[in-house]
Design an enzyme around this catalytic site. Structure first.
Site, short mmCIF file in Angstrom:
data_model
loop_
_atom_site.label_atom_id
_atom_site.label_comp_id
_atom_site.label_asym_id
_atom_site.label_seq_id
_atom_site.Cartn_x
_atom_site.Cartn_y
_atom_site.Cartn_z
N ASN A 42 70.41 58.42 61.68
CA ASN A 42 69.79 57.40 60.84
C ASN A 42 70.55 56.09 60.99
OD1 ASN A 42 71.84 58.84 59.42
ND2 ASN A 42 71.06 58.16 57.45
N GLU A 44 70.66 52.51 59.08
CA GLU A 44 70.20 51.78 57.89
C GLU A 44 70.32 50.28 58.10
OE1 GLU A 44 72.28 53.50 54.54
OE2 GLU A 44 71.04 55.32 54.67
N CYS A 53 65.04 56.76 60.25
CA CYS A 53 65.58 58.12 60.10
C CYS A 53 66.07 58.66 61.45
CB CYS A 53 64.51 59.07 59.57
SG CYS A 53 63.97 58.74 57.90
N GLU A 55 65.41 61.50 62.88
CA GLU A 55 64.37 62.15 63.68
C GLU A 55 63.56 61.12 64.45
OE1 GLU A 55 65.08 62.47 60.48
OE2 GLU A 55 64.58 64.46 59.70
N CYS A 86 61.44 63.68 56.39
CA CYS A 86 60.57 62.93 55.47
C CYS A 86 59.15 62.88 56.04
CB CYS A 86 61.12 61.52 55.25
SG CYS A 86 60.77 60.40 56.61
N CYS A 89 58.64 60.95 59.38
CA CYS A 89 59.14 61.71 60.54
C CYS A 89 58.23 62.88 60.87
CB CYS A 89 60.57 62.19 60.27
SG CYS A 89 61.75 60.82 60.18
N1 THU Z 1 66.89 60.21 56.40
C1 THU Z 1 66.80 60.69 57.67
O1 THU Z 1 67.50 60.24 58.57
N2 THU Z 1 65.88 61.67 57.90
C2 THU Z 1 65.03 62.18 56.97
O2 THU Z 1 64.10 62.89 57.31
C3 THU Z 1 65.27 61.87 55.55
C4 THU Z 1 66.07 60.66 55.29
C5 THU Z 1 67.86 59.13 56.14
C6 THU Z 1 67.24 57.80 55.84
C7 THU Z 1 68.32 57.13 55.03
O3 THU Z 1 69.22 56.50 55.93
C8 THU Z 1 69.02 58.27 54.34
O4 THU Z 1 68.65 59.45 55.03
C9 THU Z 1 68.70 58.41 52.87
O5 THU Z 1 67.33 58.47 52.68
#
Ligand code: THU
Length: 130
Positions: A42, A44, A53, A55, A86, A89
């Protein structure tokens, strides 16, 4: 951490996560149909909604390198219950890995498996675009 090399690869990807806002580190590893493994973490943004994310990072990386179909994806987080992808994804996984097995793991080696089909029933995709 895991005997499954794809899970081990996702744990390495997690070490690269850029999550200064949530502090929630996620690593993903995608196995393409030709055996190539693509890592994602991920990433940000200070403009929170631009966050990508793990994925989707891996899918976009793989597609941009010419890979179009993936057979497995592993996701690693430091949570008691392994973290499922999520909704966004799940959508991209459906489009590029509809038959994939999703291997969710935590740092203690707990593993839960789903298929993309199980995670996104009645999915929207290009078939509806006519
Ligand atoms: N996140 C992912 O990388 N994958 C997911 O499927 C769920 C959420 C990350 C996004 C964000 O940087 C952090 O987790 C909190 O939501």
């Amino acid at each position: 951490m895991s005997a499954d090399p794809l899970v081990a690869a996702a744990a390495i990807a997690r070490d690269h996560a850029f999550a200064p806002f949530s502090h929630f580190l996620v690593g993903a590893a995608l196995e393409a149909e030709n055996g190539t493994i693509v890592l994602g973490c991920n990433v940000e943004s200070a403009s929170y909604g631009l966050t990508t994310c793990a994925e989707r990072t891996a899918i976009v990386k793989g597609v941009s390198e010419g890979l179009r179909r993936f057979k497995r994806v592993a996701v690693v987080t430091d949570t008691e219950v392994p973290t499922p992808p999520c909704g966004a994804c799940r959508q991209l996984l459906w489009e590029f890995a509809p038959d994939a097995v999703v291997v969710l793991a935590n740092l203690q080696g707990k593993v839960v498996r789903y298929t993309v089909r199980e995670l996104l029933p009645a999915a929207f995709d290009a078939r509806y675009l006519g």
